[in-house]
Enzyme design. Structure first.
Site, mmCIF file in Angstrom:
data_model
loop_
_atom_site.group_PDB
_atom_site.id
_atom_site.type_symbol
_atom_site.label_atom_id
_atom_site.label_comp_id
_atom_site.label_asym_id
_atom_site.label_seq_id
_atom_site.Cartn_x
_atom_site.Cartn_y
_atom_site.Cartn_z
ATOM 1 N N HIS A 263 15.586 35.688 37.235
ATOM 2 C CA HIS A 263 15.389 36.381 38.356
ATOM 3 C C HIS A 263 16.606 37.338 37.587
ATOM 4 C CE1 HIS A 263 15.693 37.637 41.496
ATOM 5 N NE2 HIS A 263 14.159 38.210 42.199
ATOM 6 N N ASP A 320 7.090 35.539 41.484
ATOM 7 C CA ASP A 320 5.834 35.459 41.577
ATOM 8 C C ASP A 320 5.279 35.090 41.118
ATOM 9 O OD1 ASP A 320 5.521 39.158 42.280
ATOM 10 O OD2 ASP A 320 7.547 38.857 40.299
#
Ligand SMILES: CC(C)(COP(=O)(O)OP(=O)(O)OC[C@H]1O[C@@H](n2cnc3c(N)ncnc32)[C@H](O)[C@@H]1OP(=O)(O)O)[C@@H](O)C(=O)NCCC(=O)NCCS
Length: 399
Positions: A263, A320
């Site tokens: 991320h 996700d």
């Protein structure tokens, strides 16, 4: 010409470009807050409409306020017939995110209050978008499968109604609630690429729909919202793979990324991923489909071990990674997973658009206009000599 410095704040990483009162991330500790409330608290106690209200208005609604808001979202679900006509004319293989990006300007055209640029006018546009994007996406899924779009069911929650309009059967309330929690988790995330795109576009005083269309485009990329569909593709491929750790190692050796990992802001596990991981486990057991959770856990373990060996200990599962298996078990087709992200994120996008337009977190609205450093061809201040077309020879063409 000034000497060129080649390393910039590439990708604007770590560069604050505006203040916001909407959400906050502590990337080191894995904390996400909407308007002061921890995401864990909202996921446990709130609903998507209530969270959307919070994001848009800065505070939780009272009972009456929530009823009114839900009523407004419900009423707006009836969309003009010309939008369905446009959808029917599209080739059936059209990618849902492209259909969505096309549909947002259609929703603008259908908005009788489009020119109303007051704050309340923008709030009403936000309600219509929150209401109508799921309707359009469910309709597209049915149309591409040769089915008729279904009317909304006002007795169902926002999440359950989407499942009904998509799948044509009333969902199990627990599954509806799982999807509701997913929508809460994806509703906002500070200045991510799509939100920044929305804010940048409306900083030119373009209307809300123009900003949202840009946000949809940004979200479609595989490094952003498109990652959930890519995670599911990976899990599908790995279903018959005997050696998951070996597959992960080979991917990394070939310079490939493991989707759903890493991320730009979190340097630890994304707090949303923790909630989704547990949801995936419980849902798997309930539906007798634990293999998707088990496979995800195997990939996670193998990836973390490889990242550790490569000194990349900050790469952890993001939102996700486990949303993919959850969505799959709920019956969301792979290419509808990113649209589902948009169905949730629309609340955050609209909140940011309003904050940007009305300078709610800073002194006055500002047009985004970053600088770039010119590193191209240069012939001095007088410019290059313009040769007439006939006189030009041996022009090198880039392939
Ligand atoms: C999200 C993402 C773009 C953020 O990354 P970033 O902060 O821009 O960092 P980079 O992409 O520059 O990655 C830094 C390093 O970690 C590696 N890395 C990052 N994510 C990785 C992943 N998912 N799998 C393998 N390696 C990864 C990069 O290859 C890079 O290695 P290098 O320094 O040897 O070149 C990135 O982690 C990624 O592409 N993840 C997969 C896509 C995804 O899940 N996106 C959804 C985000 S919510």
């Amino acid at each position: 010409m000034k000497e060129t410095v080649h390393i910039k704040n590439t990708g604007l990483r770590g560069v604050p470009v505006a203040d916001t009162k909407i959400s906050y991330i502590d990337g080191e500790q894995g904390i996400l807050i909407y308007r002061g409330y921890r995401i864990e608290e909202l996921a446990e106690k709130s609903s998507y409409p209530e969270t959307a209200f919070l994001l848009l208005n800065g505070e939780l609604p009272d009972k009456k306020g929530l009823q009114v808001f839900e009523g407004q979202v419900g009423e707006a679900r009836e969309i003009p017939g010309f939008i369905f006509e446009c959808l029917r004319k599209l080739p059936k293989q059209a990618v849902p995110m492209d259909v969505l990006q096309m549909a947002v300007p259609l929703l603008a055209i259908a908005d009788p209050e489009l020119p109303d640029e007051t704050r309340v006018g923008n709030l009403r546009k936000a309600v219509r978008l929150i209401s109508r994007i799921p309707v359009v996406m469910a309709a597209w899924h049915r149309i591409r499968n040769g089915l008729e779009p279904l009317p909304a069911d006002a007795a169902l929650s926002h999440a359950s109604n989407f499942l009904w309009q998509l799948q044509g059967k009333k969902p199990d309330p627990e599954i509806g609630r799982d999807l509701d929690v997913c929508l809460i988790l994806h509703a906002d995330h500070t200045f991510n690429a799509s939100t920044f795109a929305c804010r940048e576009v409306v900083s030119t005083r373009a209307h809300m729909y123009a900003g949202v269309a840009a946000g949809v485009g940004a979200l479609s990329g595989s490094l952003h919202g498109g990652a959930n569909a890519r995670v599911m593709e990976m899990l599908g491929k790995l279903e018959s793979e005997k050696d998951v750790p070996g597959w992960v190692r080979r991917q990394l050796e070939q310079g490939q990324k493991i989707m759903g990992m890493g991320h730009a802001v979190y340097k630890t596990t994304d707090p949303r991923a923790k909630i989704l991981r547990e949801m995936s486990r419980v849902l798997g057991e309930k539906l007798g489909q634990s293999r998707w959770y088990d496979l995800s856990v195997q990939v996670e373990g193998a990836a973390l071990a490889q990242f550790e060996r490569r000194g990349k200990t900050t790469l952890k599962p993001n939102v996700d990674f486990y949303s993919a298996s959850v969505y799959h078990m709920i019956g969301i087709p792979g290419d509808m997973m990113t649209p589902l992200f948009a169905i949730s994120r629309i609340a955050g996008w609209c909140s940011h658009i309003i904050e940007e337009k009305f300078a709610e977190a800073q002194e006055k609205p500002a047009l985004y206009r970053p600088e770039s450093e010119y590193v191209g061809h240069y012939c001095g201040m007088m410019g290059c000599v313009y040769e007439p077309l006939e006189a030009r020879r041996n022009v090198k063409r880039k392939k």
